[in-house]
Structure formats: structure tokens, C-alpha cells
Design an enzyme around this catalytic site. Structure first.
Site, PDB file in Angstrom:
ATOM      1  N   THR A  95     -39.894  49.772 -10.079  1.00 58.80           N
ATOM      2  CA  THR A  95     -39.635  51.023 -10.800  1.00 58.80           C
ATOM      3  C   THR A  95     -39.576  52.190  -9.811  1.00 58.80           C
ATOM      4  O   THR A  95     -38.738  53.089  -9.937  1.00 58.80           O
ATOM      5  CB  THR A  95     -40.766  51.279 -11.825  1.00 58.80           C
ATOM      6  OG1 THR A  95     -40.942  50.097 -12.598  1.00 58.80           O
ATOM      7  CG2 THR A  95     -40.456  52.443 -12.726  1.00 58.80           C
ATOM      8  N   ASP A 139     -36.167  47.649 -17.299  1.00 59.39           N
ATOM      9  CA  ASP A 139     -37.271  46.842 -16.802  1.00 59.39           C
ATOM     10  C   ASP A 139     -37.332  45.538 -17.609  1.00 59.39           C
ATOM     11  O   ASP A 139     -36.869  45.499 -18.753  1.00 59.39           O
ATOM     12  CB  ASP A 139     -38.584  47.641 -16.980  1.00 59.39           C
ATOM     13  CG  ASP A 139     -39.663  47.154 -16.034  1.00 59.39           C
ATOM     14  OD1 ASP A 139     -39.385  46.295 -15.179  1.00 59.39           O
ATOM     15  OD2 ASP A 139     -40.807  47.642 -16.154  1.00 59.39           O
ATOM     16  N   THR A 188     -39.479  40.171 -13.076  1.00 62.47           N
ATOM     17  CA  THR A 188     -40.489  39.388 -12.366  1.00 62.47           C
ATOM     18  C   THR A 188     -40.077  37.924 -12.355  1.00 62.47           C
ATOM     19  O   THR A 188     -40.692  37.109 -11.691  1.00 62.47           O
ATOM     20  CB  THR A 188     -41.848  39.514 -13.092  1.00 62.47           C
ATOM     21  OG1 THR A 188     -41.628  39.243 -14.474  1.00 62.47           O
ATOM     22  CG2 THR A 188     -42.448  40.891 -12.927  1.00 62.47           C
ATOM     23  N   ARG A 247     -49.708  48.702  -6.311  1.00 64.72           N
ATOM     24  CA  ARG A 247     -50.334  49.208  -7.538  1.00 64.72           C
ATOM     25  C   ARG A 247     -51.825  48.905  -7.539  1.00 64.72           C
ATOM     26  O   ARG A 247     -52.639  49.728  -7.955  1.00 64.72           O
ATOM     27  CB  ARG A 247     -49.677  48.606  -8.778  1.00 64.72           C
ATOM     28  CG  ARG A 247     -50.353  49.096 -10.059  1.00 64.72           C
ATOM     29  CD  ARG A 247     -49.753  48.497 -11.306  1.00 64.72           C
ATOM     30  NE  ARG A 247     -48.451  49.052 -11.571  1.00 64.72           N
ATOM     31  CZ  ARG A 247     -47.435  48.354 -12.046  1.00 64.72           C
ATOM     32  NH1 ARG A 247     -47.577  47.073 -12.292  1.00 64.72           N
ATOM     33  NH2 ARG A 247     -46.287  48.929 -12.275  1.00 64.72           N
TER      34      ARG A 247
HETATM   35  P1  ADP Z   1     -43.177  47.537 -10.444  1.00 55.74           P
HETATM   36  O1  ADP Z   1     -42.118  48.330 -11.142  1.00 55.74           O
HETATM   37  O2  ADP Z   1     -42.618  46.589  -9.423  1.00 55.74           O
HETATM   38  O3  ADP Z   1     -44.137  46.878 -11.375  1.00 55.74           O
HETATM   39  P2  ADP Z   1     -44.064  50.143  -9.558  1.00 55.74           P
HETATM   40  O4  ADP Z   1     -42.798  50.668  -8.965  1.00 55.74           O
HETATM   41  O5  ADP Z   1     -44.449  50.656 -10.899  1.00 55.74           O
HETATM   42  O6  ADP Z   1     -44.048  48.544  -9.569  1.00 55.74           O
HETATM   43  O7  ADP Z   1     -45.215  50.422  -8.484  1.00 55.74           O
HETATM   44  C1  ADP Z   1     -46.564  50.598  -8.827  1.00 55.74           C
HETATM   45  C2  ADP Z   1     -47.190  51.733  -8.043  1.00 55.74           C
HETATM   46  O8  ADP Z   1     -47.357  51.303  -6.689  1.00 55.74           O
HETATM   47  C3  ADP Z   1     -46.299  52.979  -7.973  1.00 55.74           C
HETATM   48  O9  ADP Z   1     -46.718  53.927  -8.905  1.00 55.74           O
HETATM   49  C4  ADP Z   1     -46.489  53.519  -6.585  1.00 55.74           C
HETATM   50  O10 ADP Z   1     -47.498  54.513  -6.612  1.00 55.74           O
HETATM   51  C5  ADP Z   1     -47.001  52.357  -5.786  1.00 55.74           C
HETATM   52  N1  ADP Z   1     -46.007  51.798  -4.867  1.00 55.74           N
HETATM   53  C6  ADP Z   1     -45.202  50.735  -5.106  1.00 55.74           C
HETATM   54  N2  ADP Z   1     -44.471  50.453  -4.034  1.00 55.74           N
HETATM   55  C7  ADP Z   1     -44.809  51.339  -3.074  1.00 55.74           C
HETATM   56  C8  ADP Z   1     -44.389  51.535  -1.721  1.00 55.74           C
HETATM   57  N3  ADP Z   1     -43.499  50.733  -1.128  1.00 55.74           N
HETATM   58  N4  ADP Z   1     -44.938  52.553  -1.021  1.00 55.74           N
HETATM   59  C9  ADP Z   1     -45.877  53.344  -1.613  1.00 55.74           C
HETATM   60  N5  ADP Z   1     -46.319  53.203  -2.880  1.00 55.74           N
HETATM   61  C10 ADP Z   1     -45.794  52.218  -3.608  1.00 55.74           C
END
Ligand code: ADP
Length: 372
Positions: A95, A139, A188, A247
Site C-alpha cells: 500500500t 488491495d 498476498t 509494519r
Molecule cells: P502492505 O500493504 O504490504 O500490507 P503497508 O504498505 O501497509 O503494507 O506497510 C505497513 C507499514 O509499514 C506502513 O504504514 C509503513 O509505515 C511501513 N513500511 C512499509 N514498507 C516500508 C519501507 N520500505 N520503508 C519504510 N516504512 C515502510
């Protein structure tokens, strides 16, 4: 307001509970209630720890470098970026990357989650509202219903949708042109996405678990934003216990900040705070939680080390199959505690060692060919 399925989700999607129940079969050109729109750099809805631009996004070096090239080329040509498919376990930044792409493209982003799209008109309502070169983020795209998937194929390829008006013999099809937009689909479970859909993405990015150094820099950056002090050693220790997942690193950092606040006059997170806090949270030095150990223990105690099917295992440990498959298993497999075989899940000798059980070798001749 409903929250995303993952337990440690840090944002919510407005209106997921709403369905567009319009008996006429038409969809409203108004803003769809099943999506949320972000303007580039829209602070209001964003979690403050979420990086906004590629340069703040740690790790995933190759993916990031490739995206930088594709984004720059699309922007300089004044075109929409190709449709982008992001694959990886929860919490790795899918995301975040989608919103970064929107920021880097200076475009707005609409986001929704496939389970929130119930009827064709839910999707049509959003598609007919996307703007030129904007980003539409879906998503959990592997959970999209087949009828909606078909609509999406045409929208992705031809930038139009076919909409049937009326019923029976008087029904007619209206072709609605759409602006050139970028679909970003996140999943995922890449294996659960149909081939026709996955083939329509021009860019595919696999997000991998982060290494300790990358997580440490994420932790130090987040500590700076949260204005909390953490020693270098404590950041390394926390990084090692964060399951390779930003996260989780951020969530643990917030909890350790609470422990430090109560335990230490200066509020600094040192190694003793990390050790104490993780112990209190039931997390071991490898980042495994109580539930990880319970899963391994169950397979050993009740199924003689496996194989056991995901459904049976999920009932035994009281966890949803999705959470088991998407959250717990990938990390246990990556760390070498668990295997997915054609006949079910099996633990490795390393898992016996972890839970302090005696390994007596395999009781059967289970086929150990890996499934993934
Ligand atoms: P997903 O969509 O894959 O479940 P998210 O994009 O919601 O994961 O990421 C979760 C949290 O982790 C984000 O809110 C962010 O703060 C942190 N995060 C994720 N990837 C990174 C990154 N590469 N660098 C810094 N923070 C990150």
C-alpha cells in the site's frame, strides 16, 4: 469504521460496509462509497510513518530502482504508468508503494479492497470516476469476484467498460470510455490471481522480507518521526525481532516507547527495554510470537510433525485459514521451521528444537515435495 483484515493494520478504508444497492441496476456517477481518494501527499489520511516518496522507502532496492525508471519515463512522456502488480506478505509495503507511486506521478489515488466490491456497479462506479493518469489501487485483488474481474480486464486493456442497461429483450449495452489510468493490484497470494488478470499488468513487483539492516533504518527513521530515542544497539535488536516486516517493526517500536516511558526516567529505548518489552509481548529473539510456537507445537503434538491440512490446522490453533496462510506460514517457512508439501504442512527438525520437543525422525513416508 471497519479495519483491514490484518490485525496490525494502521489505517482504515472508508465505507467498506456500504454496498450500492440501486434497484435500477444503474450506478451513480457520484464518488463511490467503496473507495477512498487520496490527493498526492495527502497528510490527513496517512499514517505518519508511511514514507511518501521513493527515497524514503527503505529496502526492496531492485524493485525501487526499476519503479523509479518506469515512473520517470511515464511522467516525462505525460502518460499513465503501466498497470502494476505488487505481490508479497502483509506489512511489507504494498500500500505504501502504491501511494508513493501516486505521489511520484503527482496524481491522485483511489483505493479500495476487492472484498468491498460486491457488484459490478461498485467497480463501475469507481472506474467511471478515475481521472487521467491517476492511480486506482485494489488491495487483496485475489479476492475479486469473477464478474468484476472480467469488467476489469476490459478496463485495463481497452480503457472502457461495457454496461448493460435494462433487462430482457430491451436490454442494451452501452460502451463507456474511461480515462487512461493505472491500476495497482496488491496481493498476498499471487497463485490465487487468475492468469488473464495477472497477464494484464505491465509491471510486476515481488516484495521480499526485509533484512535486519533495512529494518533497523526503518526503525531509526520511525523513531525520529515519533520523537522517541532508541540506542543503536536496541534498534539492531528490535530489527532482528521484527519478522522481516516494517509494519511489525513500527508497531513494536510504539509499544517499546510505552515501556521505556514507564521504565526509564529518560524514556530512552535501550537493549534492556527491548528485551523486557518483547518478553512481555511474548516475542522471542527470532521474532516468533506465541501463536507461531503454538502452531509448531500443535503440528508436533497432535499430528506427529505433519502432514496436516491448512483447514484442520487452522481449527486446531483457532486461527482463520487466511491469517494462517498469509501471515504466520510465510515467515515460518522462510525461517525453515515449516514446509508446505502436497499432503499438508510439516514441521522441520528445527521446529522440534525451538519448542523443546524430541525429534524422532519421520513416522511416515510423506512426500516432501514442496508446493510453492
Ligand atoms: P502492505 O500493504 O504490504 O500490507 P503497508 O504498505 O501497509 O503494507 O506497510 C505497513 C507499514 O509499514 C506502513 O504504514 C509503513 O509505515 C511501513 N513500511 C512499509 N514498507 C516500508 C519501507 N520500505 N520503508 C519504510 N516504512 C515502510
Amino acid at each position: 469504521m471497519p479495519r483491514r483484515k490484518t490485525a496490525d493494520s494502521d489505517y482504515s478504508i472508508a465505507g467498506l460496509e456500504t454496498t450500492m444497492d440501486d434497484p435500477s441496476g444503474d450506478f451513480s456517477p457520484e464518488d463511490s462509497p467503496v473507495s477512498v481518494t487520496f490527493q498526492a501527499s495527502d497528510e490527513k489520511n496517512e499514517n505518519i510513518l508511511r514514507p511518501q516518496y521513493l527515497e524514503d522507502f527503505q529496502g526492496q532496492r531492485q524493485l525501487k530502482e526499476n519503479l523509479a525508471v518506469f515512473i520517470r519515463a511515464a511522467r516525462e512522456r505525460g502518460e499513465a504508468l503501466d498497470h502494476t502488480f505488487l505481490i508479497g506478505p502483509p506489512g511489507l509495503g504494498k500500500t505504501t508503494l502504491a501511494s508513493i507511486i501516486a505521489n511520484e506521478m503527482h496524481s491522485e489515488m483511489r483505493m479500495t479492497s476487492a472484498p468491498a466490491l460486491e457488484k459490478p456497479k461498485d467497480l463501475a462506479g469507481i472506474l467511471t470516476n478515475v481521472t487521467e493518469n491517476s492511480i486506482f489501487f485494489i488491495d487483496e485483488i485475489h479476492r475479486l469476484r469473477p464478474a468484476l474481474e472480467e469488467m476489469l480486464y476490459i478496463a485495463m486493456e481497452d480503457f472502457e467498460i461495457d454496461w448493460v442497461i435494462g433487462q430482457g429483450p430491451s436490454a442494451r449495452t452501452m460502451r463507456i470510455p474511461l480515462p487512461k489510468f493505472t491500476l495497482i493490484g496488491a496481493t498476498t497470494k499471487a497463485g490465487a490471481v487468475s492468469t488473464p488478470l495477472s497477464e494484464r499488468f505491465g509491471i510486476t513487483g515481488h516484495l521480499e522480507y526485509y533484512d535486519d539492516e533495512e529494518l533497523k533504518s526503518i526503525i531509526l527513521r520511525s523513531a525520529g518521526i515519533l520523537k522517541c530515542s532508541i540506542t543503536d544497539e536496541a534498534a539492531s535488536l528490535l530489527a532482528h525481532c521484527s519478522r522481516g516486516t516494517p509494519r511489525i517493526a513500527n508497531r513494536l517500536l510504539k509499544r517499546l516507547r510505552d515501556f521505556a516511558h514507564v521504565m526509564r526516567a529518560d524514556g530512552v529505548i535501550g537493549t534492556e527495554v527491548v528485551q523486557f518489552g518483547l518478553d512481555r509481548l511474548g516475542i522471542d529473539q527470532n521474532g516468533l510470537e506465541k501463536q507461531d510456537r503454538a502452531i509448531l507445537r500443535t503440528i508436533i503434538d497432535f499430528y506427529q510433525g505433519g502432514p496436516v491440512g491448512a483447514e484442520t490446522l487452522s481449527i486446531s490453533v483457532g486461527e482463520a485459514v487466511e491469517t494462517l496462510e498469509d501471515f504466520y506460514e510465510p515467515y515460518l517457512i522462510q525461517q525453515g521451521y515449516l514446509m508446505r508439501t502436497p499432503r499438508g504442512r510439516m514441521v522441520t527438525p528445527k521446529a522440534y528444537e525451538l519448542v523443546g520437543a524430541e525429534y524422532k525422525g519421520r513416522a511416515d513416508n510423506a512426500d516432501q515435495g514442496l508446493l510453492f
